[in-house]
Write an enzyme that holds these catalytic residues in place. Sequence first.
Site, PDB file in Angstrom:
ATOM      1  N   GLY A  68       7.234  -7.471  52.627  1.00 54.37           N
ATOM      2  CA  GLY A  68       6.064  -7.138  51.797  1.00 54.37           C
ATOM      3  C   GLY A  68       5.113  -6.254  52.580  1.00 54.37           C
ATOM      4  NE  ARG A 120       9.697  -9.301  49.489  1.00 49.36           N
ATOM      5  CZ  ARG A 120       8.796  -9.710  50.379  1.00 49.36           C
ATOM      6  NH1 ARG A 120       9.187 -10.032  51.583  1.00 49.36           N
ATOM      7  NH2 ARG A 120       7.516  -9.792  50.045  1.00 49.36           N
ATOM      8  CG  ASP A 177       9.397 -15.090  57.815  1.00 47.77           C
ATOM      9  OD1 ASP A 177       8.904 -14.178  57.123  1.00 47.77           O
ATOM     10  OD2 ASP A 177       9.832 -16.148  57.315  1.00 47.77           O
ATOM     11  CB  THR A 185       3.025 -11.518  57.034  1.00 46.49           C
ATOM     12  OG1 THR A 185       2.781 -12.288  55.847  1.00 46.49           O
ATOM     13  CG2 THR A 185       2.851 -12.448  58.218  1.00 46.49           C
ATOM     14  CG  ASP A 207       2.242 -14.990  53.335  1.00 49.17           C
ATOM     15  OD1 ASP A 207       1.359 -14.583  52.558  1.00 49.17           O
ATOM     16  OD2 ASP A 207       3.413 -15.199  52.984  1.00 49.17           O
ATOM     17  CG  ASP A 210       4.094 -16.900  57.343  1.00 50.25           C
ATOM     18  OD1 ASP A 210       4.196 -15.774  57.857  1.00 50.25           O
ATOM     19  OD2 ASP A 210       4.688 -17.208  56.284  1.00 50.25           O
ATOM     20  NE  ARG A 233       8.095 -15.703  49.577  1.00 48.16           N
ATOM     21  CZ  ARG A 233       8.449 -14.594  50.195  1.00 48.16           C
ATOM     22  NH1 ARG A 233       8.481 -14.544  51.499  1.00 48.16           N
ATOM     23  NH2 ARG A 233       8.772 -13.528  49.507  1.00 48.16           N
TER      24      ARG A 233
HETATM   25  O1  F6P Z   1       4.661 -10.615  52.175  1.00 51.24           O
HETATM   26  C1  F6P Z   1       4.365 -11.928  51.900  1.00 51.24           C
HETATM   27  C2  F6P Z   1       4.103 -12.106  50.427  1.00 51.24           C
HETATM   28  O2  F6P Z   1       2.953 -11.369  50.048  1.00 51.24           O
HETATM   29  C3  F6P Z   1       3.996 -13.555  50.003  1.00 51.24           C
HETATM   30  O3  F6P Z   1       2.699 -14.062  50.178  1.00 51.24           O
HETATM   31  C4  F6P Z   1       4.435 -13.479  48.562  1.00 51.24           C
HETATM   32  O4  F6P Z   1       4.975 -14.701  48.117  1.00 51.24           O
HETATM   33  C5  F6P Z   1       5.475 -12.426  48.583  1.00 51.24           C
HETATM   34  O5  F6P Z   1       5.189 -11.590  49.662  1.00 51.24           O
HETATM   35  C6  F6P Z   1       5.571 -11.596  47.321  1.00 51.24           C
HETATM   36  O6  F6P Z   1       6.632 -10.731  47.465  1.00 51.24           O
HETATM   37  P1  F6P Z   1       6.969  -9.515  46.503  1.00 51.24           P
HETATM   38  O7  F6P Z   1       5.975  -8.417  46.824  1.00 51.24           O
HETATM   39  O8  F6P Z   1       8.345  -9.136  46.869  1.00 51.24           O
HETATM   40  O9  F6P Z   1       6.802 -10.000  45.113  1.00 51.24           O
END
Ligand code: F6P
Length: 350
Positions: free
Chosen positions: A13, A74, A106, A129, A131, A133, A175
């Site tokens: 992301g 991804r 990660d 990130t 997040d 995390d 998440r």
């Molecule tokens: O990159 C982390 C994140 O933003 C999470 O917090 C979230 O669940 C996920 O990516 C959303 O992913 P996408 O942009 O692929 O919908």
Amino acid sequence: MNLKCVGILTGGGDCPGLNAVIGSAVRKLNKQNVRVLGLLDGWKGMLTGDSMELTMENTSEILPLGGTIIGTSRTNPYKDAKKNIPKLKETMKSLQLDALIAVGGDDTLGVANRLWKEEKIPIVGVPKTIDNDISATDFTFGFDSAVNVAMEAIDRLKTTAESHHRVLVVEVMGRHAGWIATYAGLAGGADVILVPEKPVDIDEVCTLLKRHRARSKAHNYNIVVVAEGVQLKEGDFAKLSEKKDEFGNIYLGGISNQLAQLIEQKTGFETRTVILGHLQRGGTPTAFDRVLGIRFGMRAARLVLEGRFGYMVALQGNKIVEVPLEEGVAKLKTVDPNLYETAVEYFRPF
Ligand code: F6P
């Protein structure tokens, strides 16, 4: 080490601050006469060979830009390692890359770690990130920007919640870890913060909301901040779809709707929800994230110039350090229980 060309990619992301890393790594490397190629769309670029030349000139204005100028995805090369790992090695050869800088969370760093360990591909990782995390680093860039977006949203939502005497359930990203919820909830003055690390007791939540209202006539509304990865005792994760990404992550979103229904049923308070979603990932990075991104980019470039691979740059205290990649990806960094306790104590109604 006599380096000629270094590749850089951003995976997973996106988040504010990625361009700060790219710009600063390019500066440091170009100044040493090292070419930099940006692999397009994360690991996908390493499979297709799609790339763009990055120079001090074409990256000089990117610092305030959100997102990533080299794209992201991804894509997981290990989904079909037999086919993809030889392709990836071929790209290293055909683009004449002497080393790689992988900027990601990660999943991306997990791939980087395996490529270093199993294939001896010279690689350095940079943790990112929203997040926050990732282990071994106190903060990842992107987090501060996301928290500020969420805090601002809470500030705005408070005025409308107050006018209507409603409960507003604000869903933020996160998440597996509730860092954004905890920081934004604290900074925004929420009544309740719900994080994936703690099981939700809906009756306790409702009691808290009622007690907040009972303690003062002025406080006749409530803000609940909930991380998307929270599980309600009554139900499972709120999934946006049954699909998973190439790393096996489910698409989350919508837990606030289930929560709001339960709150309204149990308290009788009119309740609304707001899912902040990708708003938290967009836009310009905060000063903190720009500075952290610049520092990370410089240190990653330095590691590459010194020929030191298999490391991830990290922030510990106020120092930029390097740690083995495997330390960064060993386990997810969940919310510090002391921090969460501070939030619980701060918001506990008297
Ligand atoms: O990159 C982390 C994140 O933003 C999470 O917090 C979230 O669940 C996920 O990516 C959303 O992913 P996408 O942009 O692929 O919908």
